[in-house]
Design a protein around this motif. Structure first.
Motif, PDB file in Angstrom:
ATOM      1  N   ALA A   1       9.275  23.265  23.576  1.00  8.55           N
ATOM      2  CA  ALA A   1      10.438  23.605  24.389  1.00  8.55           C
ATOM      3  C   ALA A   1      10.598  22.555  25.485  1.00  8.55           C
ATOM      4  N   GLY A   2      11.794  22.441  26.016  1.00  2.00           N
ATOM      5  CA  GLY A   2      11.990  21.495  27.106  1.00  2.00           C
ATOM      6  C   GLY A   2      13.376  21.582  27.708  1.00  2.00           C
ATOM      7  N   SER A   3      13.511  20.968  28.871  1.00  2.22           N
ATOM      8  CA  SER A   3      14.800  20.893  29.562  1.00  2.22           C
ATOM      9  C   SER A   3      15.031  19.483  30.058  1.00  2.22           C
ATOM     10  N   ASP A   4      16.275  18.998  29.928  1.00  6.62           N
ATOM     11  CA  ASP A   4      16.692  17.719  30.512  1.00  6.62           C
ATOM     12  C   ASP A   4      17.645  18.018  31.660  1.00  6.62           C
ATOM     13  N   ALA A   5      17.356  17.478  32.836  1.00  8.94           N
ATOM     14  CA  ALA A   5      18.222  17.691  33.998  1.00  8.94           C
ATOM     15  C   ALA A   5      18.905  16.379  34.380  1.00  8.94           C
ATOM     16  N   PHE A   6      20.160  16.482  34.802  1.00  8.46           N
ATOM     17  CA  PHE A   6      20.960  15.311  35.192  1.00  8.46           C
ATOM     18  C   PHE A   6      21.738  15.637  36.458  1.00  8.46           C
ATOM     19  N   SER A   7      21.796  14.689  37.368  1.00  2.00           N
ATOM     20  CA  SER A   7      22.675  14.836  38.525  1.00  2.00           C
ATOM     21  C   SER A   7      23.723  13.727  38.455  1.00  2.00           C
ATOM     22  N   PHE A   8      24.998  14.130  38.427  1.00  2.00           N
ATOM     23  CA  PHE A   8      26.103  13.162  38.346  1.00  2.00           C
ATOM     24  C   PHE A   8      26.999  13.274  39.580  1.00  2.00           C
ATOM     25  N   ARG A   9      27.533  12.145  40.026  1.00  2.00           N
ATOM     26  CA  ARG A   9      28.519  12.106  41.102  1.00  2.00           C
ATOM     27  C   ARG A   9      29.867  11.693  40.501  1.00  2.00           C
ATOM     28  N   ILE A  10      30.905  12.474  40.788  1.00  2.00           N
ATOM     29  CA  ILE A  10      32.240  12.219  40.220  1.00  2.00           C
ATOM     30  C   ILE A  10      32.944  11.114  41.018  1.00  2.00           C
ATOM     31  N   THR A  11      33.603  10.202  40.292  1.00  2.00           N
ATOM     32  CA  THR A  11      34.288   9.079  40.953  1.00  2.00           C
ATOM     33  C   THR A  11      35.810   9.235  40.843  1.00  2.00           C
ATOM     34  N   GLU A  12      36.516   8.292  41.448  1.00  3.19           N
ATOM     35  CA  GLU A  12      37.993   8.276  41.406  1.00  3.19           C
ATOM     36  C   GLU A  12      38.522   8.166  39.971  1.00  3.19           C
ATOM     37  N   LYS A  13      37.703   7.613  39.080  1.00  2.00           N
ATOM     38  CA  LYS A  13      38.136   7.402  37.687  1.00  2.00           C
ATOM     39  C   LYS A  13      38.423   8.731  36.965  1.00  2.00           C
ATOM     40  N   ILE A  14      37.987   9.847  37.525  1.00  3.38           N
ATOM     41  CA  ILE A  14      38.244  11.154  36.924  1.00  3.38           C
ATOM     42  C   ILE A  14      39.745  11.438  36.895  1.00  3.38           C
ATOM     43  N   ARG A  15      40.501  10.743  37.751  1.00  2.00           N
ATOM     44  CA  ARG A  15      41.946  11.000  37.863  1.00  2.00           C
ATOM     45  C   ARG A  15      42.768  10.318  36.777  1.00  2.00           C
ATOM     46  N   LYS A  16      42.121   9.590  35.878  1.00  2.00           N
ATOM     47  CA  LYS A  16      42.874   8.959  34.779  1.00  2.00           C
ATOM     48  C   LYS A  16      43.741  10.012  34.092  1.00  2.00           C
ATOM     49  N   ASN A  17      44.883   9.585  33.607  1.00  2.00           N
ATOM     50  CA  ASN A  17      45.818  10.517  32.992  1.00  2.00           C
ATOM     51  C   ASN A  17      45.190  11.281  31.818  1.00  2.00           C
ATOM     52  N   LEU A  18      45.042  12.581  31.971  1.00  2.00           N
ATOM     53  CA  LEU A  18      44.388  13.389  30.951  1.00  2.00           C
ATOM     54  C   LEU A  18      45.383  14.116  30.044  1.00  2.00           C
ATOM     55  N   ALA A  19      46.661  14.061  30.408  1.00  2.00           N
ATOM     56  CA  ALA A  19      47.658  14.935  29.782  1.00  2.00           C
ATOM     57  C   ALA A  19      47.645  14.984  28.254  1.00  2.00           C
ATOM     58  N   PRO A  20      47.623  13.852  27.541  1.00  2.00           N
ATOM     59  CA  PRO A  20      47.782  13.965  26.091  1.00  2.00           C
ATOM     60  C   PRO A  20      46.527  14.435  25.353  1.00  2.00           C
ATOM     61  N   LEU A  21      45.391  14.505  26.027  1.00  2.00           N
ATOM     62  CA  LEU A  21      44.150  14.864  25.332  1.00  2.00           C
ATOM     63  C   LEU A  21      43.856  16.346  25.458  1.00  2.00           C
ATOM     64  N   PRO A  22      43.368  16.954  24.361  1.00  2.00           N
ATOM     65  CA  PRO A  22      43.038  18.376  24.451  1.00  2.00           C
ATOM     66  C   PRO A  22      41.870  18.634  25.416  1.00  2.00           C
ATOM     67  N   ALA A  23      42.071  19.569  26.331  1.00  2.00           N
ATOM     68  CA  ALA A  23      41.005  19.983  27.233  1.00  2.00           C
ATOM     69  C   ALA A  23      40.208  21.101  26.556  1.00  2.00           C
ATOM     70  N   VAL A  24      39.048  21.410  27.127  1.00  2.00           N
ATOM     71  CA  VAL A  24      38.220  22.492  26.572  1.00  2.00           C
ATOM     72  C   VAL A  24      39.048  23.779  26.479  1.00  2.00           C
ATOM     73  N   GLN A  25      39.845  24.033  27.520  1.00  2.00           N
ATOM     74  CA  GLN A  25      40.653  25.250  27.554  1.00  2.00           C
ATOM     75  C   GLN A  25      41.670  25.306  26.400  1.00  2.00           C
ATOM     76  N   ASP A  26      42.188  24.135  25.993  1.00  2.00           N
ATOM     77  CA  ASP A  26      43.122  24.105  24.856  1.00  2.00           C
ATOM     78  C   ASP A  26      42.432  24.561  23.574  1.00  2.00           C
ATOM     79  N   TYR A  27      41.182  24.127  23.417  1.00  2.00           N
ATOM     80  CA  TYR A  27      40.430  24.546  22.226  1.00  2.00           C
ATOM     81  C   TYR A  27      40.073  26.031  22.307  1.00  2.00           C
TER      82      TYR A  27
END
Lengths: 133, 359
Positions: free
Chosen positions: B311-337
Motif C-alpha cells: 500500500a502507499g500514498s503519493d502527496a503533491f503540493s501545487f501552486r496555481i499560476t496565471e496560466k490557469i486563465r487560458k480560455n477553457l470554453a471549448p473543452l469539456p470540463a469534469v462537470q460536463d462529463y
C-alpha cells in the motif's frame, strides 16, 4: 483480418489520419498513392479534425461476424468538415436520438475483439458533440 | 549531493520549476444508481453513501478513456503530440495482460515513435506515480513534456461491496516546464509499506479485499502520513490550501481523512466526486484534481494525496499560476462529463461489464 493488416490501418483508424493530394487538394481517409481525381502521385498525410455531421444513418440488429456483441448499433455516413464522407459506427447515443444533420465528433473506441485471446481492434467512431460548438 | 534538494528522507523537490501545463478528464456516459444495485444485492449501500457510479460502455476500456483524457490535456496545453517525451499510463485494468496500453494511447495521439511509453502499476495510485515520475523526468531535462495518465475500468465481484463503488474514468496531466505551467509543483512525497489490504492474483477476474482492514492500517495510515509529512517539510498548513484532493474509495474515507488532516468541507468538496461517479481507482484522485483545476484561481494551492492498496500514498503540493486563465470554453470540463449521464439497470450493467456467462 491478420495482425499486419490491422496494424497498417492504425493511423487512419486511431486518429483519422488520411491523405491530401498536394496537386489538386483532394482529401481522402482511404490511403492512396495516386490521386483518383488528378492522378498525381504527390500525396501527403493529412490529419482530419474529427468534426462533422451526419449525412445518413441506419441501425443494425443483425451484425457481421465480430460485431454481434454490440447490437443494436447505429452506423452513419459522416460528412467531415473538410469534405470527405466516411462511414463509421456512432457511439454514446441512443438509436432513436440520431438525426440527419446532427453535429458529431470523432472518438477512438474498441471496434471489435478477436475472441478472448486475440487482438483488440481500436478505431474511430462518432458521437454527438459534447462541447464547443 | 550538491544538487539534491530533498531532506534525505523522501521529500522530492525538483531542481528547476516544473508543473502541469495541461490536464484533461474523461468519465463514461453510463451510470448505475446505488439503489439499483441494492435492489439486487441487499448489502452495503448504507455504509458507502454513494448516489451512483459511472460504467464504461461496451466499446470502452482503459485505453479508450486514457486517449480521450489525453486529447483534452494536449488541447488545453496546446502542444504538438510529436513533442511528447513520455506517455505513461497507470492502471489496474489493462486491456492486455501483456502489451502496453501506453503505445495504443501514443499512437492514437500521433506521438509515436520518438518517445518513451510505459504502463505503471500500484493499484489505485498508479496514475499519481506516473505523474510523480513525469515531474522528475521533465525537471531533470530528459524530456520537455511528459504525459501521465490514471485510468481504470474497475472490477467488483457481483454482490461484493465493491460493486457499489468500482467505476470507470480517466485523467491526464501534461507535465512541462514551470514557466508554461498552470500549476507548479512545490514538492512531493511518497509513503509506502507492504500492507495486503486489497489484491488480485494473476488470471483472477475480481480482487480480494480485507474489509475493515482496508481502513486504519491501509487508507488512513498512508494518506495521513503522506499528507502530514509533506506539509510539515514544505512548511505549509491546511489553511494555506484552497483545496485538498484525496483518493476516494467511498464517500466516508476521504471526508474523514481530510478532517483529520485539518481541512474543512469547503476545502475537500471541490475535488470530491465519488458520490456521483464512484471510485475510478487510478483515475480517482487525478480526476478530483482536474475537477478542482476547472475552478482554480491563480495564487491558490492544492494538496493531492493518492492511495494505492498494497500500500502507499503519493502527496503533491501545487501552486496555481496565471496560466490557469487560458480560455477553457471549448473543452469539456469534469462537470460536463458528470452531467452527460444515461442511467442503466443492473441487467444492462451486467452485460456491459462482462458479468454474463454466455455458456
Amino acid at each position: 483480418m491478420s495482425l499486419p493488416q490491422n496494424w497498417r490501418r492504425q493511423a487512419g483508424r486511431y486518429r483519422l489520419q488520411g491523405i491530401k493530394c498536394q496537386n489538386c487538394g483532394r482529401m481522402s481517409l482511404a490511403p492512396r498513392s495516386i490521386c483518383p481525381r488528378c492522378h498525381s502521385t504527390d500525396i501527403a498525410p493529412h490529419q482530419f479534425s474529427g468534426k462533422g455531421e451526419i449525412y445518413s444513418h441506419s441501425t443494425l440488429y443483425q451484425a457481421p461476424a465480430g460485431y454481434q456483441a454490440y447490437i443494436p448499433y447505429t452506423v452513419a455516413l459522416v460528412r467531415l468538415e473538410e469534405g470527405p464522407l466516411v462511414s463509421a459506427q456512432l457511439t454514446d447515443v441512443d438509436t432513436d436520438q440520431v438525426q440527419i444533420g446532427q453535429k458529431v465528433e470523432m472518438v477512438t473506441r474498441k471496434l471489435r475483439e478477436y475472441g478472448d485471446e486475440g487482438l483488440i481492434v481500436y478505431g474511430y467512431k462518432f458521437r454527438p458533440v459534447l462541447k464547443g460548438e | 549531493m550538491e544538487n539534491y534538494r530533498g531532506n534525505g528522507r523522501g521529500i522530492m523537490i525538483p531542481n528547476r520549476e516544473v508543473g502541469i501545463v495541461g490536464y484533461g478528464a474523461y468519465i463514461p456516459r453510463f451510470r448505475i444508481r446505488a439503489d439499483e444495485i441494492s435492489r439486487i444485492w441487499k448489502d452495503g449501500e448504507e455504509s458507502l453513501h454513494l448516489e451512483e457510479k459511472s460504467v464504461a460502455g461496451l466499446d470502452e476500456d482503459t485505453a479508450t478513456m486514457a486517449i480521450e483524457a489525453a486529447r483534452n490535456a494536449l488541447e488545453r496545453g496546446r502542444i504538438n503530440p510529436g513533442d511528447m517525451g513520455a506517455i505513461w499510463v497507470g492502471s489496474e485494468s489493462k486491456p492486455y495482460a501483456v502489451k502496453p496500453t501506453a503505445t495504443i494511447v501514443a499512437e492514437a495521439l500521433g506521438s509515436t515513435p520518438h518517445l518513451n511509453a510505459a504502463d505503471w502499476e500500484f493499484a489505485c495510485k498508479a496514475g499519481t506515480e506516473a505523474l510523480q515520475a513525469a515531474l522528475g523526468f521533465v525537471s531533470s531535462g530528459m524530456a520537455h513534456y511528459a504525459l501521465a495518465i490514471g485510468a481504470d475500468t474497475a472490477q467488483g465481484r457481483p454482490g461484493d461491496a465493491l460493486e457499489y463503488t468500482a467505476s470507470a474514468g480517466a485523467a491526464a496531466f501534461l507535465v512541462g516546464p514551470g514557466e508554461e505551467s498552470l500549476a507548479v509543483l512545490e514538492g512531493s512525497y511518497s509513503f509506502v509499506s507492504d500492507t495486503p489490504d486489497f489484491f488480485r492474483r494473476p488470471l483472477q477476474p475480481y480482487p480480494e479485499h480485507g474489509h475493515r482492514f482496508t481502513g486504519e492500517p491501509a487508507y488512513f495510515r498512508h494518506t495521513l502520513q503522506a499528507g502530514q509529512y509533506l506539509m510539515e517539510h514544505l512548511g505549509t498548513k491546511p489553511q494555506d490550501y484552497a483545496c485538498i484532493v484525496l483518493h476516494q474509495p467511498n464517500a466516508k474515507f476521504p471526508e474523514r481523512a481530510a478532517r483529520l488532516l485539518g481541512f474543512s468541507e469547503k476545502q475537500f468538496r471541490p475535488g470530491l466526486l465519488v458520490e456521483v461517479i464512484g471510485n475510478t481507482y487510478a483515475g480517482s484522485s487525478p480526476l478530483g484534481l482536474t475537477a478542482y483545476l476547472d475552478q482554480a484561481q491563480p495564487g491558490e494551492r492544492v494538496l493531492m494525496v493518492s492511495f494505492g492498496s498494497g500500500a502507499g500514498s503519493d502527496a503533491f503540493s501545487f501552486r496555481i499560476t496565471e496560466k490557469i486563465r487560458k480560455n477553457l470554453a471549448p473543452l469539456p470540463a469534469v462537470q460536463d462529463y458528470i452531467s452527460r449521464r444515461r442511467e442503466i439497470d443492473y441487467a444492462t450493467y451486467a452485460r456491459y461489464r462482462g458479468k454474463l456467462n454466455y455458456g
